[in-house]
Design an enzyme around this catalytic site. Sequence first.
Site, PDB file in Angstrom:
ATOM      1  N   LYS A 269      33.958  52.849  34.844  1.00  0.00           N
ATOM      2  CA  LYS A 269      33.550  53.331  33.530  1.00  0.00           C
ATOM      3  C   LYS A 269      34.531  54.388  33.030  1.00  0.00           C
ATOM      4  O   LYS A 269      35.196  55.045  33.840  1.00  0.00           O
ATOM      5  CB  LYS A 269      32.161  54.001  33.635  1.00  0.00           C
ATOM      6  CG  LYS A 269      31.011  53.041  33.888  1.00  0.00           C
ATOM      7  CD  LYS A 269      29.687  53.796  33.969  1.00  0.00           C
ATOM      8  CE  LYS A 269      28.517  52.860  34.214  1.00  0.00           C
ATOM      9  NZ  LYS A 269      28.242  51.949  33.082  1.00  0.00           N
ATOM     10  N   ARG A 343      21.490  44.484  38.409  1.00  0.00           N
ATOM     11  CA  ARG A 343      20.842  43.175  38.622  1.00  0.00           C
ATOM     12  C   ARG A 343      21.112  42.662  40.034  1.00  0.00           C
ATOM     13  O   ARG A 343      20.305  41.932  40.596  1.00  0.00           O
ATOM     14  CB  ARG A 343      21.309  42.203  37.527  1.00  0.00           C
ATOM     15  CG  ARG A 343      22.785  41.954  37.517  1.00  0.00           C
ATOM     16  CD  ARG A 343      23.286  41.425  36.165  1.00  0.00           C
ATOM     17  NE  ARG A 343      23.430  42.480  35.165  1.00  0.00           N
ATOM     18  CZ  ARG A 343      23.853  42.287  33.922  1.00  0.00           C
ATOM     19  NH1 ARG A 343      24.173  41.076  33.532  1.00  0.00           N
ATOM     20  NH2 ARG A 343      23.949  43.294  33.088  1.00  0.00           N
TER      21      ARG A 343
END
Length: 492
Positions: A269, A343
Amino acid sequence: MKISFAAQRPAGSYALAIPVRSEDMLGDRLQGFDDSARTLAARAAEAQRFERETASVAEVFVPEGEGARRLLVVGLGARKDEEALYERVGGALTARLLVSGETKLVVDVSGLGLNGEEAARIGFGAAARGWRYDNYRTKLPRKQKPSLEEVVIVGAGDGADQAWGDKAALLEGLSFTRELVTEPANIIYPASFVERCRKRMEPLGVEFEVLDEDAMRELGMGALLGVSLGSEQPARLLAMRWNGGEAGGKPLVFVGKGVTFDTGGISIKPAAGMEAMKWDMGGAGAVAGAMLTLAGRKAKANVVGICGLVENMPDGKAQRPGDVVTSMSGQTIEVINTDAEGRLVLCDAISWAQRKYKPETIVDLATLTGAMIISLGHEYAGMFANDDGLAQQLVAASTASGDKLWRMPLGDAYDKLIESPIADMKNVGPREGGSITAAVFIQRFVEEGVKWAHLDIAGMVWSDKAKHLFDKGATGFGVALLDRFVAANYEG
Ligand code: BES
Ligand code: ZN
Ligand code: ZN
């Protein structure tokens, strides 16, 4: 904050709050003060443009005996059924007084016809808004230290003390979640998350089961373990079980995303704002707080709270974009983007939950996608559900608790978007509909017949602004929702 209830105003020094509804005569609500004090208060309220809007406050000092008393008139608005009315009133008073120098607040609701539950809700709002975490501030100036310690609510109907019992348990859970979410990632990592939960909940009779990486490898949790490869902090799968219901009954299962820090991994990020990713464990934090609440109020239900705990770091050992991992379900996943790690953690946690507990219903909570914030901002969490009845129950709990949910779609057209040329699926779809493709990814791991809801709480865990029930920072979103959901559907 100490909350109590009394029939009469106590003697001594304290700030006094008088709630007023739109239709009330202010003078009537100020009985017990002499004429000059009443005139002063009424003038002061008018001068401050006080119009009795819900949770608006006007403040004045009125002479009393030799000294003066701080008097707050607080608006109750025009509608008695307004959402979270009493909580907001309590919260507004705390927001005013927390660092004011006052140590005690008396809220006099005499004559308003409030029942015990409503009075307890004022207390809850006051206490929830007063939560802070100053542990790392060694130099907090005196004037910034909280002074308010106690709130007494006077003149409500019967049952306030009883109602308060459950609210106090909720407050404990909410505060615990906020604490976990607020702690930085050098303090709360998978192993320390587990120990903090254990310390709080084992004494209350919550049963703990903790899987380490060897145990997870044995079970074939390649998706969760792949996320953890780059981290020095070993992953954990935590199960907290509360058996308050009938013996042998299948438990309700909550699953939380507990990424204790999300750098993105090799798909790293940007630096700006990355510190926010300490709260990427907000789903797990909400599950832990909900379990503490249920145990604290001895809920008559069987509930298991599962937290998938990992740290997502870049490293020579970290997984790469393009890697293919095999999940516990046997399904293979092409990891296109290592930043779509939540996920990968949830899918194995859900597979394990199903094998171990055979639940009828699973609700997962996760700070899963930035796209969720683009869709709904910071007002609603997104809810995805494969069962309309479950969705309705959650929406009802959402309205009652103030933790707002908005239903989002699932469907085959979205599911197609995560097909992979090399594996059973890839872990990201296109940019469009990013929260939905994340949800359908998780759905692929939910077994036939299991009712499942996924709550994407990315926009709700942390607030840059103070609101009625929290200061800037961790909100505790989800705890009241899950508590309410259990109370309304599993304790009957
Ligand atoms: N933890 C983030 C989601 C997130 C972002 C939560 C901002 C709160 C605030 C998640 O792991 C993530 O990085 N998701 C990616 C998915 C993308 C790579 C498909 C995202 O949302 O950008
Ligand atoms: Zn991520
Ligand atoms: Zn994440």
